[in-house]
Structure formats: C-alpha cells, structure tokens
Scaffold this motif. Structure first.
Motif, PDB file in Angstrom:
ATOM      1  N   VAL A  19       0.833  -1.206   0.000  1.00 36.50           N
ATOM      2  CA  VAL A  19       0.000   0.000   0.000  1.00 36.50           C
ATOM      3  C   VAL A  19       0.867   1.255   0.000  1.00 36.50           C
ATOM      4  N   LEU A  20       1.936   1.236   0.779  1.00 39.50           N
ATOM      5  CA  LEU A  20       2.836   2.390   0.818  1.00 39.50           C
ATOM      6  C   LEU A  20       3.483   2.638  -0.536  1.00 39.50           C
ATOM      7  N   VAL A  21       3.908   1.567  -1.184  1.00 37.89           N
ATOM      8  CA  VAL A  21       4.540   1.719  -2.497  1.00 37.89           C
ATOM      9  C   VAL A  21       3.546   2.305  -3.495  1.00 37.89           C
ATOM     10  N   LEU A  22       2.310   1.807  -3.484  1.00 35.90           N
ATOM     11  CA  LEU A  22       1.293   2.316  -4.404  1.00 35.90           C
ATOM     12  C   LEU A  22       0.992   3.784  -4.134  1.00 35.90           C
ATOM     13  N   MET A  23       0.966   4.167  -2.865  1.00 34.54           N
ATOM     14  CA  MET A  23       0.627   5.547  -2.533  1.00 34.54           C
ATOM     15  C   MET A  23       1.778   6.508  -2.779  1.00 34.54           C
TER      16      MET A  23
ATOM     17  N   ALA B 296      10.611   5.908  -0.548  1.00 32.66           N
ATOM     18  CA  ALA B 296       9.612   6.614   0.252  1.00 32.66           C
ATOM     19  C   ALA B 296       8.756   5.634   1.056  1.00 32.66           C
ATOM     20  N   ALA B 297       8.411   4.492   0.438  1.00 31.85           N
ATOM     21  CA  ALA B 297       7.587   3.508   1.138  1.00 31.85           C
ATOM     22  C   ALA B 297       8.342   2.871   2.288  1.00 31.85           C
TER      23      ALA B 297
ATOM     24  N   THR C 205       3.811  16.773  -0.348  1.00 34.82           N
ATOM     25  CA  THR C 205       2.889  17.749  -0.918  1.00 34.82           C
ATOM     26  C   THR C 205       3.520  19.135  -0.946  1.00 34.82           C
ATOM     27  N   GLN C 206       4.209  19.492   0.144  1.00 37.33           N
ATOM     28  CA  GLN C 206       4.865  20.809   0.214  1.00 37.33           C
ATOM     29  C   GLN C 206       6.008  20.923  -0.783  1.00 37.33           C
ATOM     30  N   LEU C 207       6.767  19.850  -0.945  1.00 34.18           N
ATOM     31  CA  LEU C 207       7.854  19.877  -1.930  1.00 34.18           C
ATOM     32  C   LEU C 207       7.296  20.110  -3.327  1.00 34.18           C
ATOM     33  N   LEU C 208       6.192  19.465  -3.667  1.00 33.12           N
ATOM     34  CA  LEU C 208       5.578  19.655  -4.975  1.00 33.12           C
ATOM     35  C   LEU C 208       5.003  21.062  -5.121  1.00 33.12           C
ATOM     36  N   SER C 209       4.743  21.717  -3.977  1.00 29.64           N
ATOM     37  CA  SER C 209       4.261  23.093  -3.992  1.00 29.64           C
ATOM     38  C   SER C 209       5.416  24.085  -4.096  1.00 29.64           C
ATOM     39  N   GLY C 210       6.658  23.576  -4.031  1.00 30.40           N
ATOM     40  CA  GLY C 210       7.816  24.442  -4.168  1.00 30.40           C
ATOM     41  C   GLY C 210       8.459  24.882  -2.883  1.00 30.40           C
ATOM     42  N   VAL C 211       8.039  24.341  -1.739  1.00 36.69           N
ATOM     43  CA  VAL C 211       8.641  24.705  -0.457  1.00 36.69           C
ATOM     44  C   VAL C 211      10.028  24.065  -0.352  1.00 36.69           C
ATOM     45  N   PRO C 212      11.053  24.812   0.077  1.00 37.19           N
ATOM     46  CA  PRO C 212      12.408  24.244   0.196  1.00 37.19           C
ATOM     47  C   PRO C 212      12.447  23.058   1.159  1.00 37.19           C
ATOM     48  N   LEU C 213      13.465  22.219   1.011  1.00 34.65           N
ATOM     49  CA  LEU C 213      13.544  20.954   1.727  1.00 34.65           C
ATOM     50  C   LEU C 213      13.486  21.123   3.243  1.00 34.65           C
ATOM     51  N   ILE C 214      14.437  21.883   3.807  1.00 37.33           N
ATOM     52  CA  ILE C 214      14.484  22.023   5.272  1.00 37.33           C
ATOM     53  C   ILE C 214      13.225  22.690   5.787  1.00 37.33           C
ATOM     54  N   GLU C 215      12.787  23.720   5.053  1.00 33.27           N
ATOM     55  CA  GLU C 215      11.570  24.410   5.450  1.00 33.27           C
ATOM     56  C   GLU C 215      10.370  23.461   5.416  1.00 33.27           C
ATOM     57  N   SER C 216      10.305  22.621   4.395  1.00 31.68           N
ATOM     58  CA  SER C 216       9.202  21.681   4.262  1.00 31.68           C
ATOM     59  C   SER C 216       9.197  20.671   5.400  1.00 31.68           C
ATOM     60  N   ILE C 217      10.390  20.212   5.767  1.00 35.74           N
ATOM     61  CA  ILE C 217      10.464  19.251   6.879  1.00 35.74           C
ATOM     62  C   ILE C 217       9.976  19.899   8.165  1.00 35.74           C
TER      63      ILE C 217
ATOM     64  N   LEU D   1      10.492  11.868  -3.568  1.00 36.56           N
ATOM     65  CA  LEU D   1       9.530  11.913  -4.660  1.00 36.56           C
ATOM     66  C   LEU D   1      10.151  11.316  -5.915  1.00 36.56           C
ATOM     67  N   SER D   2       9.351  10.623  -6.691  1.00 33.07           N
ATOM     68  CA  SER D   2       9.840  10.051  -7.944  1.00 33.07           C
ATOM     69  C   SER D   2       9.889  11.118  -9.031  1.00 33.07           C
ATOM     70  N   LYS D   3      10.628  10.835 -10.111  1.00 30.13           N
ATOM     71  CA  LYS D   3      10.699  11.766 -11.240  1.00 30.13           C
ATOM     72  C   LYS D   3       9.320  11.970 -11.861  1.00 30.13           C
ATOM     73  N   ARG D   4       8.514  10.907 -11.845  1.00 32.66           N
ATOM     74  CA  ARG D   4       7.170  11.005 -12.385  1.00 32.66           C
ATOM     75  C   ARG D   4       6.331  11.992 -11.585  1.00 32.66           C
ATOM     76  N   ALA D   5       6.496  11.963 -10.245  1.00 31.50           N
ATOM     77  CA  ALA D   5       5.748  12.897  -9.401  1.00 31.50           C
ATOM     78  C   ALA D   5       6.164  14.339  -9.654  1.00 31.50           C
ATOM     79  N   TRP D   6       7.483  14.542  -9.830  1.00 37.62           N
ATOM     80  CA  TRP D   6       7.952  15.898 -10.152  1.00 37.62           C
ATOM     81  C   TRP D   6       7.373  16.370 -11.482  1.00 37.62           C
ATOM     82  N   ALA D   7       7.391  15.487 -12.462  1.00 33.24           N
ATOM     83  CA  ALA D   7       6.899  15.865 -13.785  1.00 33.24           C
ATOM     84  C   ALA D   7       5.404  16.160 -13.753  1.00 33.24           C
TER      85      ALA D   7
END
Length: 866
Positions: A306-310, A316-317, A373-385, A452-458
C-alpha cells in the motif's frame, strides 16, 4: 506546540546524523537490556483479591503439598489398541523420572493408580472374607477361653476352700496340721496357676487379635469410602489405549521456566517406546518467546505494498516501515526487558507490537505525505520538513496522546495484568510518536528530494529534483487535489441514504454482541494441529471434558475428627457434591497434618469454558451454607475455571467505568479540537456504533463459530475476557486519529470562509487519500495477527482490524460527512462563553503556516540543501 515542533523538525533535519546516531545508541541499549533482563511470559491470568485467588493463597499456606502448577501428559497407542506390558512399564518409568526433576513435585504413574482402582473391589471383597474368618476365629477363641475358665473354676474354688481351712487351723493354734495341709495343697495350687497363666496368655492373644480385627475393619471401611469417592474417576481409558499423567510443579505455572517445561518434554520423549505416543497440555508446551509469525509478516507486506502504491517509490515507502520497526524495537524491547521484574502476560508485548507497527507506519506516513505535498508546492527541503513536523506532526502528537491516554486508562480498574498491558501499549505508542517527530525529519533530510519520484515531479509541472530548488512557489501555497468525483461528494449528494444505510449495517452487525460471554483461553482454542489441542481433545474423548478443568474444593473440617470420622465426613461431602448438577466425580485428594483442611477434586461434566461449568462454580458458591449445614464442613472453590470466571467477572464489572472514562475523554478532547458541541457527539456516537458492530462480529465468529473454517475457529467459546477493554481503548484512540485528520480539514475550510456543506467535501478530499492509505495499512497490520501462532492474539487482531475498517470507512468517511452535511452550519455551533474559555489547540498547525515568512524560506534556499 506547532511552533515548537516546527523548530524541532528543522533541528532534526539540520543535525540529522546526530539524531540518527542517538536512536542507534538507544536501540543498542534496549537490545542489551532485553538480552540481560528478559524474564518469563505467561498466558496465566490472576487478579489478587478475587475469591478463587484468595482460596489458592490460603491453600498454599495450609496444604502446600496440594499447591503448585499442574500440567498434563496424555499417552496413547499409535494403533488405538490397549497398552502392552512394555508400554505400561515405559509410562511408569517416565512418571518416576519426571518426579526426580527438581522443578517437579510429583508425577504419579497412571497405570498403577488405575490398577489400584480396578482391583479395589476384589481387594475389598477379599478383605471382607478375611475379616469374617478372623471374626469367626476370635469367636471360637473366646468360646474356648471361656470353656477353659469354666473348667478351671472348680479347682480354684477347692484351693480357696482349702486355704480357708488352713487359716482356721492356724487360728486354732494347730500349726503343724496347717503346715502339713499347706504342703499337700501346693502342687495343686501350682498346677492351677500354670493353667491360669495359659488362660491369661490366650486372653492377651485374643485381645491383640480383636485390635487387629478392628483395625482391619477400619481399613476396609476406609477402602470402601475411597472406592465410593473415586467412582467415575479413571486414569487409564476403559479400552486401555489412553492414560494421563498429571505433572505437579513446585511453583505456579507462571513461575515455571521455559527450560523446565522443555525438560519435562525431553524426559518424556526419551522414555517413549515403539507404538507409544505422548501429547502435552498447553501449560507444558506453552512457548510465547516468539512474537512474530508468518501471518504477521504477510500483514506487514500488504502494508508495504500500500505504501509503495501511494508514495510511488520503494525509498519513500520504506521510510514509514523503518520508523515503525524502530518504534516497536525500542517500545516492545523495553517491555520485554521489564518482564524480568514485572509479572507480564504474553499478550502485553504482542499488543504493543501490534499497535507499534500500525501507528508507527501511519504517524510517519502523515508527516511524509505532508512533506511530499509541500515539496511539490515548491517549499524548500528544510523548510518543508519543519512545516510538516509542525503541522502534521502536531496532529500526530495530539492523535498519539489520545491513544496513549486511552491505553493508560486501562490501569483505572486496578487489575494488575491489564495495567501492565495498557502501559506497555501506551509506552510503545509514545515511542512511535517520538520516532515520527525526531527520526523521520532526520531521515527525510538524508533522503533529500529523492522522497519523490521523477514522475511525481513531472506531474507537478517541475523539471526534477535538482531544478526544483529554484522553482519555489509562494509561501503557504499548498498542492491541492480537488477531483470532480470523490466519495465525499457521493455521500453528501445522498446524505440520508448514506446515513441510514451505514447505521443499519452497523446496527445489524452489532446484534450478536448481546450474547457476549467472557472467558479465558484453554486447550480447545489452540491450533488443531498442535500437541496442546490434541492433548485437550484426547483427554475429553477418553476421560470426559471436565478432566481438562477440574475444580478444587477446599474443605474446612470440624475440630476433633480422627481417622474413620474424617473419611466418613469427606465421603458425605463427596456424595453431596456428586449429587449437584453438572458434576461427574468428586474425589478427596489430601488432608492437612492437623486434620482441619482437606482438598477435593471436583470433575465437571463439560470443559472449563462451558456454560454448565460456569453455572456449577456459581452453584457451589451459592450452596456453601447449605453444604455446611448438612455435612458440618465449610467449603471454598478455586482452580482454573473459578479463576477464569473471577477474572472475567472483575473485568466485566470494570468495563462500564472504563467505557465512561473513554467516552468522557472523547467528548472533552473533541470539544477542544473542533470547538463544536455537535461534532464530539457525532464522533462519539460513531465510535459506539463501530465498537458495537465489531463486538457483534467477534461474538458471531469466535463464540458462535460462524465462518469458523475461514478464520480457523475449530472450537467456538467465550470471548477473551479482556478483549472488550482493549477494543474500547485502542479503537477509541484510532477513531479519534481519523476523526481529527478528516474533520479538521473540514473545520479549516469552514474557518476560511467556505460554506459549511461545501467545506465538508473539500475537507474530506483534503485528507481522504492519506487517511484511506493509513486505515488500509493499519487494517493490514492488525489482520496479520488474525492467524497468529499465538491463538489468544487472533480475536484481538480480528477485532482491531475490523474495528478500524468499520470506523475509518463506514463511520468517519461515510456517516460523519453525511451527518455534517445534513446539519450544515449548525454542526459548528458552540456557545460563545464556552468558546472563550476553551484553549485553542490548533491541531493542524494552520497558524504556523501563516507565520512562516519569506526570509526563512530564502535562508533555507541559500543553504542549498538537497
């Protein structure tokens, strides 16, 4: 709290290797503690102060020979024929060898005992014949003695007359004539004295014979009483193909080590001969050192899928799984380390393992999902964490606290093993929360944007993990998924249908709960292919079901009884007990040295978990005064069935109090979180519905035997006595988790100005995906325990898996949205005076996001962390 967690998350991200190293040190320390201090776990459950336990403690003091744990070994022949002489000799030798073990008090030879029972009538008849002959001989001796006395009497009278004449001569002064007469009388006197001596000797022999005869009569009467008392009891089956040895240990079963149990098995196996088989009761073969089995691993594998699918990537899983393993390693390891100093049941670490895996995966997943979700929104790594830890981490902390409080509240009833169980689970959940808030941010920083995978970034419209650092969205922007079709829209489109259908389904499922019976596991609940189950069934088939759970009746005898009087009194008591309903035998087994305390073994007609056996225990206690009036003996009852009944009764009495505490806590907690009167009432009503439906399903399957083949329930019986309280505590905490993660989104949308009914759908869509994945993961982990190698854990795994499934998908994702849509704006009503005095807990950390400014974000970008 959100700001504090935000800073903690950023600190863990920046000092990631320090945090990872600290957890490694903790894990090594816990592992060393387990190796050094782990003690013995047990499936035995006692509650100090219960009637049966008080009797057992008294028996230990007054008659220690009758105390100590009991295990049973059942011997059978491979071909079902009667034992051969060689096999009987082997059983006798095994019994003798077992008695020589240091941990064993005694193990009596069943063949010898049965021979004594079988030959008793013949011996009694032979004894009666001998006593009749002895009585006749005594009568003949008495007649002969009396005849001798009769014959001697004339001579004695002559001597006495001659002595009187001699005295008269002496009185007349005729001394010479007196002396001459005395000399003539002396031979006759000597002859008479010799005859008298012979008669006296015969008299003594007759008296000795009479005493020996009376002793024989007493022994015969005792043998008759013993035979009458033992009627219905066998140690070897009637066809001679089965026998059982009761192994009495020096200590109670909870204190008997695994090594001593294994030694009993080794001695037995070494003594077996061709065609002779041995099966062991669960008290002897019980091995609960292994917490994991194949079924549990399958459950974790499903969760991983389930983790891998999500999440889309193995990396990440693997993170939530790793966090869960670290949490249970530390939490369960700490629990096991304490088992050396705390009396602990086997279910305590298993429940901790079950909960630690489930919440450990879910809590880490919530933070990881928010971070992605925040990374995909453009929030920097440390800030997102930092934001993910301050927002979702804050919700995780609050949700974890609800589970911890609910489990810790198991200490309220004051039942020792339940207190340990609750605290072990609470501690493991607490560790899972701390791991999620400290180690997860550190590992997210180490993984960087590979989370995040390359597909998710794209898909998000960004060029990839490296270029994404420069493509920063505006502060506070979130990546939203607002599908045209969703379950939330379907539910709110037909709210009455959803509400009525959901309540009807849960209500029907809850119907069997009205027939709930509580008890503790016995050999009948063991796997069908286990030696413990075979031992249980073979005993029942050959000697009656009741032999698997005899009652121990302790008799307080009147003062002044001796020998035959004691035997007669015990026989009368035995006969009174045997006359009661559901009793197949009542046998005296021992008496204290002072003669004031005796023990009888009462064999019920059915097994220890049967309703008739439970009725028998209650009847014995109710008839105590009547039995004392008729026999003069006061009785009390202990043994496995009374212990089980007392534990179950105590837990049943404590359950309403515990349920009231949990429901009260639920109302107060949700009042703080959602600042509404109606939302807490709806949440609590939904919790009770899912709880009732789960209870009903458990009763139908594990007590009534429905779908028994599917769930490997071969002998339905009472439900584990402490399962209801575990269900209430765990399901309450998890239900509130999903309530917060779903309804807080609705609350946030409503607070931002959205229409109350529209906020239900948007809030649902905001959290539905992650809650669905989290619920499936938790159900998978719990379901992995449905076929656990520890059968006592199976109904717990089923109850929690079904409870989470029903609560997450029927209650939280169907009934709650439907009800809140129907109530509309009224769902968020709260009196102004109450709103002012309640603290604002801000579970989702919404205020934190609003306070995050651009300089902090630019500083994170300047650090160039990837």
């Amino acid at each position: 709290m959100a700001s504090l967690l935000y800073r903690l998350g950023k600190l863990a991200a920046r000092k990631r290797w320090w945090f990872v190293s600290a957890w490694l040190v903790i894990m090594v320390a816990v592992g060393g503690s387990v190796a050094a201090f782990m003690g013995t776990l047990s499936n035995s459950f006692t509650i100090p102060g219960t009637p049966a336990q008080a009797v057992a403690d008294e028996l230990q003091e007054k008659l220690p020979d009758a105390s100590g744990g009991l295990g049973t070994i059942v011997f059978t022949t491979a071909d079902g024929t009667a034992f051969t002489a060689k096999q009987e000799d082997a059983i006798a030798k095994i019994s003798a060898d077992l008695t020589e073990l240091g941990a064993v008090k005694r193990a009596t030879d069943p063949v010898d005992l049965q021979a004594s029972l079988d030959t008793a009538p013949e011996k009694i008849a032979d004894g009666e014949e001998k006593l009749e002959a002895a009585a006749q001989k005594l009568d003949d001796g008495r007649a002969e003695l009396d005849a001798g006395k009769t014959q001697l009497e004339p001579g004695l009278q002559q001597v006495r007359a001659a002595e009187a004449q001699i005295e008269q001569l002496e009185a007349a002064g005729q001394t010479a004539m007196a002396e001459q007469a005395r000399a003539q009388l002396e031979p006759q006197r000597a002859q008479l004295e010799a005859a008298q001596a012979q008669l006296d000797e015969a008299e003594q022999r007759l008296e000795d014979g009479r005493a020996e005869y009376e002793s024989g009569v007493a022994d015969l009467e005792a043998a008759k009483l013993q035979q009458q008392s033992s009627d219905g009891l066998r140690f070897v089956s009637e066809d001679g193909s089965a026998a059982f040895v009761q192994v009495q240990f020096e200590q109670d079963m909870m204190s008997v080590s695994k090594e001593d149990r294994e030694q009993v098995q080794q001695v037995t196996e070494a003594g077996l001969v061709s065609g002779l088989q041995a099966e062991y009761s669960k008290d002897i073969v019980e091995d609960i050192s292994s917490l994991f089995g194949a079924a549990e691993i399958i459950g974790i594998a499903v969760a991983a899928a389930v983790l891998v699918l999500m999440l889309g990537t193995l990396l990440a899983a693997g993170l939530p799984l790793l966090m869960a393993l670290v949490g249970v390693g530390v939490g369960v390891g700490g629990t096991m380390a304490l088992s050396g100093v705390v009396e602990m049941s086997s279910v305590s670490p298993v429940l901790a393992l079950m909960l630690g895996l489930a919440v450990g995966i879910d809590y880490s997943l919530f933070i990881v999902n928010r971070h992605r979700t925040q990374l995909l929104s453009g929030v920097p790594l440390i800030e997102s964490i930092g934001r993910a830890t301050g927002t979702s981490g804050n919700a995780v902390l609050f949700a974890g606290l609800t589970v911890i409080i609910a489990l810790a509240a198991l200490a309220v009833p004051g039942i020792p093993f339940l207190t340990v169980l609750g605290l072990a689970g609470a501690a493991t959940v607490a560790v899972a929360v701390v791991v999620a808030l400290t180690l997860t941010p550190a590992l997210l920083a180490i993984m960087g944007r590979r989370i995040l995978s390359k597909r998710a970034w794209a898909k998000a419209g960004l060029t990839g993990p490296v270029a994404a650092d420069a493509e920063v969205a505006a502060p506070g922007h979130e990546f939203h998924n607002d599908p045209k079709r969703s379950w939330g829209k379907s539910v709110t489109k037909h709210p009455w249908l959803a509400l009525i259908a959901g309540v009807a389904v849960l209500g029907v499922m809850a119907v069997p709960a009205a027939g709930l019976r509580l008890g503790l596991p016995d050999g009948s609940s063991e796997p069908a292919d286990s030696t413990a189950y075979r031992s249980y069934t073979q005993l029942g088939e050959n000697f009656g079901e009741g032999i698997n759970g005899p009652l121990i009746v302790v008799a307080d005898l009147p003062a002044g009884l001796e020998g035959a009087e004691t035997d007669q009194t015990l026989l009368q008591l035995s006969q009174e007990l045997r006359a009661m309903d559901h009793v197949s035998a009542a046998v005296p087994t021992g008496t204290s040295q002072d003669g004031r305390t005796a023990v009888l073994q009462v064999i019920p007609e059915e097994g220890p978990a049967a309703e008739s056996t439970e009725d028998l225990v209650h009847n014995l206690r109710a008839e105590t005064d009547a039995l004392e009036e008729s026999t003069g003996v006061g009785i009390s009852v202990t043994g496995q069935p009374p212990m089980q009944i007392d534990v179950s009764d105590k837990l049943a009495d404590a359950m309403p109090v515990y349920l009231a505490i949990v429901i009260g806590l639920s109302l107060i907690l949700l009042l703080l979180v959602f600042r509404s009167i109606l939302v807490p009432l709806l949440a609590t009503a939904g919790f009770l519905l899912s709880l009732g439906a789960s209870f009903g399903a458990v009763v139908a399957i594990y007590q009534w035997g429905w779908l028994g083949n599917l769930f490997d329930v071969h002998d339905p019986g009472p439900i584990l006595s402490f399962l209801p309280m575990i269900m209430i505590g765990v399901l309450f905490g998890l239900a509130m988790d999903y309530q917060m993660f779903l309804v807080s989104g609705m609350r946030e949308s409503y607070a931002h100005g959205e229409d109350a009914r529209a906020a239900v759908v948007s809030g649902f869509n905001h959290g539905a995906k992650v809650v669905t994945a989290a619920a499936i993961i938790m159900v998978s982990v719990f379901a992995g325990f449905i076929f656990s190698h520890l059968t006592m854990v199976r109904p717990i795994g089923f109850a929690l898996a079904l409870g989470v499934l029903l609560d997450a998908f029927v209650v939280r994702m169907t009934l709650i949205p439907a009800a809140m849509h129907l109530f509309g704006k009224a769902a968020w009503w709260m009196p102004r005076w109450l709103d002012k005095i309640l603290p604002d807990v801000d579970v989702e950390g919404a205020k934190l996001v609003q306070r995050v400014d651009t300089p902090e974000r630019d500083e994170a970008l300047a650090a160039g962390v990837r």
